[in-house]
Design a protein around this motif. Structure first.
Motif, PDB file in Angstrom:
ATOM      1  N   PRO A 143       0.798  -1.223   0.000  1.00 23.91           N
ATOM      2  CA  PRO A 143       0.000   0.000   0.000  1.00 23.91           C
ATOM      3  C   PRO A 143       0.839   1.286   0.000  1.00 23.91           C
ATOM      4  O   PRO A 143       1.688   1.497   0.865  1.00 23.91           O
ATOM      5  CB  PRO A 143      -0.818  -0.104   1.282  1.00 23.91           C
ATOM      6  N   GLY A 144       0.592   2.118  -1.009  1.00 25.39           N
ATOM      7  CA  GLY A 144       1.230   3.425  -1.104  1.00 25.39           C
ATOM      8  C   GLY A 144       2.549   3.451  -1.842  1.00 25.39           C
ATOM      9  O   GLY A 144       3.142   4.524  -1.998  1.00 25.39           O
ATOM     10  N   PHE A 145       3.022   2.313  -2.325  1.00 20.70           N
ATOM     11  CA  PHE A 145       4.323   2.252  -3.006  1.00 20.70           C
ATOM     12  C   PHE A 145       4.202   1.556  -4.360  1.00 20.70           C
ATOM     13  O   PHE A 145       3.538   0.535  -4.483  1.00 20.70           O
ATOM     14  CB  PHE A 145       5.348   1.488  -2.162  1.00 20.70           C
ATOM     15  N   LEU A 146       4.892   2.126  -5.330  1.00 24.20           N
ATOM     16  CA  LEU A 146       4.951   1.537  -6.661  1.00 24.20           C
ATOM     17  C   LEU A 146       6.365   1.716  -7.202  1.00 24.20           C
ATOM     18  O   LEU A 146       6.925   2.808  -7.112  1.00 24.20           O
ATOM     19  CB  LEU A 146       3.958   2.237  -7.599  1.00 24.20           C
ATOM     20  N   ILE A 147       6.930   0.645  -7.719  1.00 24.04           N
ATOM     21  CA  ILE A 147       8.222   0.743  -8.400  1.00 24.04           C
ATOM     22  C   ILE A 147       7.918   0.901  -9.886  1.00 24.04           C
ATOM     23  O   ILE A 147       7.210   0.076 -10.470  1.00 24.04           O
ATOM     24  CB  ILE A 147       9.098  -0.497  -8.161  1.00 24.04           C
ATOM     25  N   ALA A 148       8.414   1.970 -10.464  1.00 26.28           N
ATOM     26  CA  ALA A 148       8.205   2.239 -11.889  1.00 26.28           C
ATOM     27  C   ALA A 148       9.492   2.798 -12.477  1.00 26.28           C
ATOM     28  O   ALA A 148      10.024   3.793 -11.973  1.00 26.28           O
ATOM     29  CB  ALA A 148       7.060   3.228 -12.091  1.00 26.28           C
ATOM     30  N   ASP A 149       9.998   2.136 -13.497  1.00 24.26           N
ATOM     31  CA  ASP A 149      11.216   2.567 -14.180  1.00 24.26           C
ATOM     32  C   ASP A 149      12.379   2.761 -13.208  1.00 24.26           C
ATOM     33  O   ASP A 149      13.163   3.704 -13.327  1.00 24.26           O
ATOM     34  CB  ASP A 149      10.968   3.847 -14.986  1.00 24.26           C
ATOM     35  N   GLY A 150      12.465   1.878 -12.221  1.00 22.77           N
ATOM     36  CA  GLY A 150      13.566   1.913 -11.270  1.00 22.77           C
ATOM     37  C   GLY A 150      13.459   3.004 -10.217  1.00 22.77           C
ATOM     38  O   GLY A 150      14.417   3.256  -9.484  1.00 22.77           O
ATOM     39  N   LYS A 151      12.305   3.647 -10.121  1.00 24.98           N
ATOM     40  CA  LYS A 151      12.063   4.689  -9.115  1.00 24.98           C
ATOM     41  C   LYS A 151      10.956   4.211  -8.177  1.00 24.98           C
ATOM     42  O   LYS A 151      10.149   3.358  -8.541  1.00 24.98           O
ATOM     43  CB  LYS A 151      11.613   5.988  -9.787  1.00 24.98           C
ATOM     44  N   ILE A 152      10.914   4.797  -6.989  1.00 25.70           N
ATOM     45  CA  ILE A 152       9.830   4.482  -6.063  1.00 25.70           C
ATOM     46  C   ILE A 152       8.846   5.643  -6.075  1.00 25.70           C
ATOM     47  O   ILE A 152       9.198   6.783  -5.747  1.00 25.70           O
ATOM     48  CB  ILE A 152      10.333   4.250  -4.625  1.00 25.70           C
ATOM     49  N   ILE A 153       7.623   5.335  -6.469  1.00 28.21           N
ATOM     50  CA  ILE A 153       6.537   6.306  -6.435  1.00 28.21           C
ATOM     51  C   ILE A 153       5.812   6.088  -5.111  1.00 28.21           C
ATOM     52  O   ILE A 153       5.472   4.952  -4.758  1.00 28.21           O
ATOM     53  CB  ILE A 153       5.549   6.112  -7.608  1.00 28.21           C
ATOM     54  N   ILE A 154       5.582   7.177  -4.394  1.00 27.46           N
ATOM     55  CA  ILE A 154       4.974   7.104  -3.058  1.00 27.46           C
ATOM     56  C   ILE A 154       3.687   7.910  -3.039  1.00 27.46           C
ATOM     57  O   ILE A 154       3.669   9.073  -3.446  1.00 27.46           O
ATOM     58  CB  ILE A 154       5.927   7.686  -1.988  1.00 27.46           C
TER      59      ILE A 154
END
Length: 164
Positions: A33-44
């Motif tokens: 919950p609240g975290f996504l890995i996209a293109d080697g970055k962490i989206i919060i």
């Protein structure tokens, strides 16, 4: 207190080269919950974060992937990678080392709701020197081990935080 630890972890990740971004996320896009890995970055998405310490574990997945693959890493594909099992074990060991480095109680990452209820066991074993994942981190040159109990430059000390 939890927010202070979270911001400390964010600063650390940005300092070592793992980019973090704040953005609204759809709940179904997030493995944790609240975290996504996209293109080697962490989206919060701070409005959806349930356990702040999950940030360090997600970052570990980025850290243990080769530099050539890091920028291509997508959260939804982590479990299907050919080395997914060893990367998961390395991520757990990396997360523990990050807690020790940041002087954060490992319960921040290894909370009761994570790791299929095995967080406490992981902490207990690692505190006793019963590690898993560390041999692979060592093989990759990210840490080292020693039988000398006074050697302070061994795991959980990390030589480097990102895999080459």
């Amino acid at each position: 207190m939890e927010n202070i630890l979270f911001e400390k972890a964010v600063r650390f990740l940005n300092e070592i080269g793992i980019e973090t971004l704040y953005k609204d996320l759809k709940e179904e896009a997030c493995f944790l919950p609240g975290f996504l890995i996209a293109d080697g970055k962490i989206i919060i998405d701070k409005t959806k974060v349930k356990y702040s310490g999950d940030l360090l574990h997600e970052a570990a997945h980025i850290a243990v992937v080769s530099s050539a693959e890091r920028g291509l890493l997508q959260g939804k594909n982590i479990g299907q990678r050919k080395d997914a099992v060893s990367e998961e074990m390395m991520s757990i060991a990396w997360s523990y080392a990050a807690c020790i480095h940041l002087k954060i109680d490992p319960h921040f990452v290894f909370h009761e709701q994570g790791y299929k209820g095995g967080g406490e066991s992981i902490i207990d074993n690692f505190a006793k020197g019963n590690y898993f994942g560390v041999p692979v981190l060592q093989w990759l040159g990210m840490t080292t081990t020693s039988k000398n109990p006074v050697d302070t430059n061994t795991y959980p000390f990390m030589i480097k935080w990102l895999r080459d």
